[in-house]
Design a protein around this motif. Structure first.
Motif, PDB file in Angstrom:
ATOM      1  N   ASP A 162       0.811  -1.223   0.000  1.00  0.00           N
ATOM      2  CA  ASP A 162       0.000   0.000   0.000  1.00  0.00           C
ATOM      3  C   ASP A 162       0.840   1.266   0.000  1.00  0.00           C
ATOM      4  O   ASP A 162       0.290   2.370  -0.019  1.00  0.00           O
ATOM      5  N   SER A 163       2.167   1.127   0.043  1.00  0.00           N
ATOM      6  CA  SER A 163       2.989   2.326   0.237  1.00  0.00           C
ATOM      7  C   SER A 163       2.967   3.250  -0.985  1.00  0.00           C
ATOM      8  O   SER A 163       3.259   4.431  -0.864  1.00  0.00           O
ATOM      9  N   TRP A 164       2.646   2.699  -2.145  1.00  0.00           N
ATOM     10  CA  TRP A 164       2.380   3.530  -3.327  1.00  0.00           C
ATOM     11  C   TRP A 164       0.867   3.596  -3.526  1.00  0.00           C
ATOM     12  O   TRP A 164       0.209   2.557  -3.637  1.00  0.00           O
ATOM     13  N   GLU A 165       0.319   4.787  -3.584  1.00  0.00           N
ATOM     14  CA  GLU A 165      -1.099   4.898  -3.932  1.00  0.00           C
ATOM     15  C   GLU A 165      -1.292   4.535  -5.404  1.00  0.00           C
ATOM     16  O   GLU A 165      -0.350   4.559  -6.210  1.00  0.00           O
ATOM     17  N   ASP A 166      -2.516   4.198  -5.764  1.00  0.00           N
ATOM     18  CA  ASP A 166      -2.798   3.708  -7.116  1.00  0.00           C
ATOM     19  C   ASP A 166      -2.406   4.702  -8.201  1.00  0.00           C
ATOM     20  O   ASP A 166      -1.960   4.313  -9.286  1.00  0.00           O
ATOM     21  N   ILE A 187       6.607   3.338   5.531  1.00  0.00           N
ATOM     22  CA  ILE A 187       5.654   2.677   6.436  1.00  0.00           C
ATOM     23  C   ILE A 187       6.072   2.816   7.900  1.00  0.00           C
ATOM     24  O   ILE A 187       5.240   2.651   8.798  1.00  0.00           O
ATOM     25  N   GLU A 188       7.367   3.100   8.143  1.00  0.00           N
ATOM     26  CA  GLU A 188       7.869   3.371   9.501  1.00  0.00           C
ATOM     27  C   GLU A 188       7.410   2.299  10.494  1.00  0.00           C
ATOM     28  O   GLU A 188       6.892   2.609  11.580  1.00  0.00           O
ATOM     29  N   HIS A 189       7.584   1.026  10.121  1.00  0.00           N
ATOM     30  CA  HIS A 189       7.141  -0.061  11.009  1.00  0.00           C
ATOM     31  C   HIS A 189       8.240  -0.400  12.005  1.00  0.00           C
ATOM     32  O   HIS A 189       9.385  -0.649  11.635  1.00  0.00           O
ATOM     33  N   ALA A 190       7.884  -0.429  13.280  1.00  0.00           N
ATOM     34  CA  ALA A 190       8.790  -0.856  14.338  1.00  0.00           C
ATOM     35  C   ALA A 190       8.011  -1.773  15.263  1.00  0.00           C
ATOM     36  O   ALA A 190       7.167  -1.322  16.041  1.00  0.00           O
ATOM     37  N   GLY A 191       8.257  -3.086  15.149  1.00  0.00           N
ATOM     38  CA  GLY A 191       7.507  -4.061  15.930  1.00  0.00           C
ATOM     39  C   GLY A 191       8.421  -5.010  16.666  1.00  0.00           C
ATOM     40  O   GLY A 191       9.642  -4.812  16.767  1.00  0.00           O
ATOM     41  N   HIS A 197      11.456   0.534   7.204  1.00  0.00           N
ATOM     42  CA  HIS A 197      11.141   1.939   6.919  1.00  0.00           C
ATOM     43  C   HIS A 197      10.231   2.071   5.703  1.00  0.00           C
ATOM     44  O   HIS A 197       9.251   2.821   5.720  1.00  0.00           O
ATOM     45  N   GLY A 198      10.553   1.372   4.605  1.00  0.00           N
ATOM     46  CA  GLY A 198       9.774   1.536   3.385  1.00  0.00           C
ATOM     47  C   GLY A 198      10.089   2.859   2.706  1.00  0.00           C
ATOM     48  O   GLY A 198      10.951   3.617   3.156  1.00  0.00           O
ATOM     49  N   PRO A 199       9.404   3.200   1.604  1.00  0.00           N
ATOM     50  CA  PRO A 199       8.353   2.420   0.947  1.00  0.00           C
ATOM     51  C   PRO A 199       8.920   1.283   0.110  1.00  0.00           C
ATOM     52  O   PRO A 199      10.145   1.119   0.013  1.00  0.00           O
ATOM     53  N   LEU A 200       8.048   0.496  -0.497  1.00  0.00           N
ATOM     54  CA  LEU A 200       8.465  -0.539  -1.433  1.00  0.00           C
ATOM     55  C   LEU A 200       9.053   0.122  -2.675  1.00  0.00           C
ATOM     56  O   LEU A 200       8.619   1.206  -3.073  1.00  0.00           O
TER      57      LEU A 200
END
Length: 447
Positions: A162-166, A187-191, A197-200
């Motif tokens: 989803d990191s790129w909008e359509d 996406i800044e995911h830290a789990g 970090h992203g994006p794709l």
């Protein structure tokens, strides 16, 4: 109201699902790593208008290669080659969440979806085998830990898709603007398991997200499927077991805000076909006589977690076996239940498992196989089937030539594709980007 139709997936495995398929004179085991073999299978399945083809995968050489044709091709690489010779059929590959990284998986499936024009599907598995763990220099994670990692893995992968909008790609050569960077998001995911970090580095896939498939039937697997999956490959031996699994899984969806039609249940079915019932039973007997008992015992050990010697062949399974394990829990339980329900000796059990490794095997005419499919479909046990031909390519060609027309005569299966993407075939919506709603709200606030 639109009539409900079956969904059929062709599970492609080497030269056939029966463990003795490579010994049968109708197969060519040398084609195990021949891309043309799989391209032929994909074209046969597409000729029958099946929804998809599916490639399983593992991360170790499991089974006894001395007695079976094992060691195939990496599935995503192979599916790209199948995409080049087909136009409509879906392309589903198994990739583990246990020994991969989310960014790699997100990029590879986005690439396959672009290459195929929106036909990619991901069969999400958690690797349960000790041999797989040892290939990565670790010990096998506990069952609960594997699914906890898988949940977070899916969270990261879908965020990357989803990191790129359509409409992020503008392609305005006059202004020199290729992409609107305001519509490409880190996406800044830290789990607990991942920091990404992203994006794709690939535009959003044609389907928005490749189809999500899942194959575990343990409690953890069913909860994971209810939360994430859009199709489930499963194994049940009886109609009642199929109905119970179907109702249980569909009943879990509401707590995740999902409808029953957003998840398709596709049990495995291995059809042994003949022009008469006697001919089908003779083929089944031919294959049974090609089974090598020591190989069957090794396969059984993989499923139930204990090794039995040849002296156990004509005795029942040990009475003290229990279903709980850190390995593949649902399959172990299925095998133990099958042996005890039908009073099978170990020799009889390995014969029953040889054709489908716990999936249902049905020997009969095309009409009899269609009867079985229709019964499960009309009685709340299946939305379709994961077809597992015992011999390839012949078993798949016969299913397409004889069973598919019978299903069409009964109004159960399509005559042609209604769309181009795998989501179209399965009647599933294209998910919007998670950023689309936020953008709509922001635009409404400034208008």
């Amino acid at each position: 109201m639109t009539a409900r139709h079956l969904h059929l997936n062709a599970f492609l495995m080497g030269v056939g699902h029966h463990e003795a398929a490579w010994r049968h004179p109708s197969t060519e085991p040398a084609r195990l790593t021949d891309v043309r073999h799989y391209q032929e299978l994909a074209r046969i399945a597409e000729h029958g208008k099946l929804d998809s083809v599916f490639l399983a995968d593992g991360l170790a050489l499991t089974g006894d290669v001395r007695h079976n044709a094992l060691g195939g091709l990496e599935p995503l690489t192979l599916l790209s080659a199948l995409a080049a010779v087909t136009d409509h059929i879906g392309l589903i590959a198994t990739v583990s969440t246990t020994y991969n990284e989310p960014f790699h998986v997100a990029r590879k499936f986005a690439s396959l979806d672009h290459i195929s024009g929106g036909r990619a599907g991901w069969n999400i598995v958690t690797s349960a085998g000790e041999a797989e763990a040892h290939n990565f220099g670790v010990e096998r994670p506990a069952h609960a830990d594997r699914y906890a990692r898988a949940d977070e893995f899916l969270e990261v992968v879908t965020a990357l898709w989803d990191s790129w909008e359509d409409d992020a790609v503008v392609g305005d050569r006059g202004r020199g603007v290729y992409a609107d960077t305001g519509k490409i998001h880190p996406i800044e995911h830290a789990g607990e398991h991942f920091r990404v970090h992203g994006p794709l580095n690939a535009a959003r896939p044609p389907q928005g997200r490749p189809l999500l498939v899942q194959a575990g039937s343990s409690e953890g697997g069913k909860e994971f499927a209810a939360r994430h999956a859009e199709a489930v490959f499963t194994a049940q031996q009886t109609l009642r077991d199929g109905q119970e699994f179907y109702a249980d899984l569909k009943g879990r969806l509401a707590r995740y805000g999902r409808r029953p039609d957003e998840l398709l249940v596709l049990p495995g079915l291995s059809p042994i076909l003949g022009s008469t019932e006697g001919e089908a039973l003779r083929l089944e007997k031919e294959l049974e006589e090609l089974i090598i008992p020591v190989y069957g015992l090794s396969q059984l050990a993989t499923m139930i977690g204990i090794e039995l010697g040849e002296d156990a062949l004509d005795r029942p399974l040990p009475a003290d076996l229990v279903a709980e394990t850190e390995g593949a829990q649902s399959r172990r339980r299925l095998v133990i239940d099958l042996a005890r329900r039908d009073g099978l000796t170990v020799r009889q059990l390995i014969g029953r498992l040889a054709g489908g490794r716990g999936h249902r095997v049905v020997a009969g005419t095309p009409e009899q196989v269609a009867d079985q499919i229709q019964e499960w479909f009309h009685n709340g046990a299946a939305d379709g089937f994961n077809i597992m031909p015992p011999l390839l390519p012949g078993g798949l060609a016969d299913f397409v030539a004889y069973v598919v027309p019978e299903l069409r005569l009964r109004g159960l299966f399509r005559h042609d594709y209604d769309g181009r993407t795998l989501r179209d075939h399965y009647g599933l919506e294209r998910p919007p980007s998670r950023h689309a709603h936020g953008r709509e709200l922001a635009e409404a606030a400034t208008s």
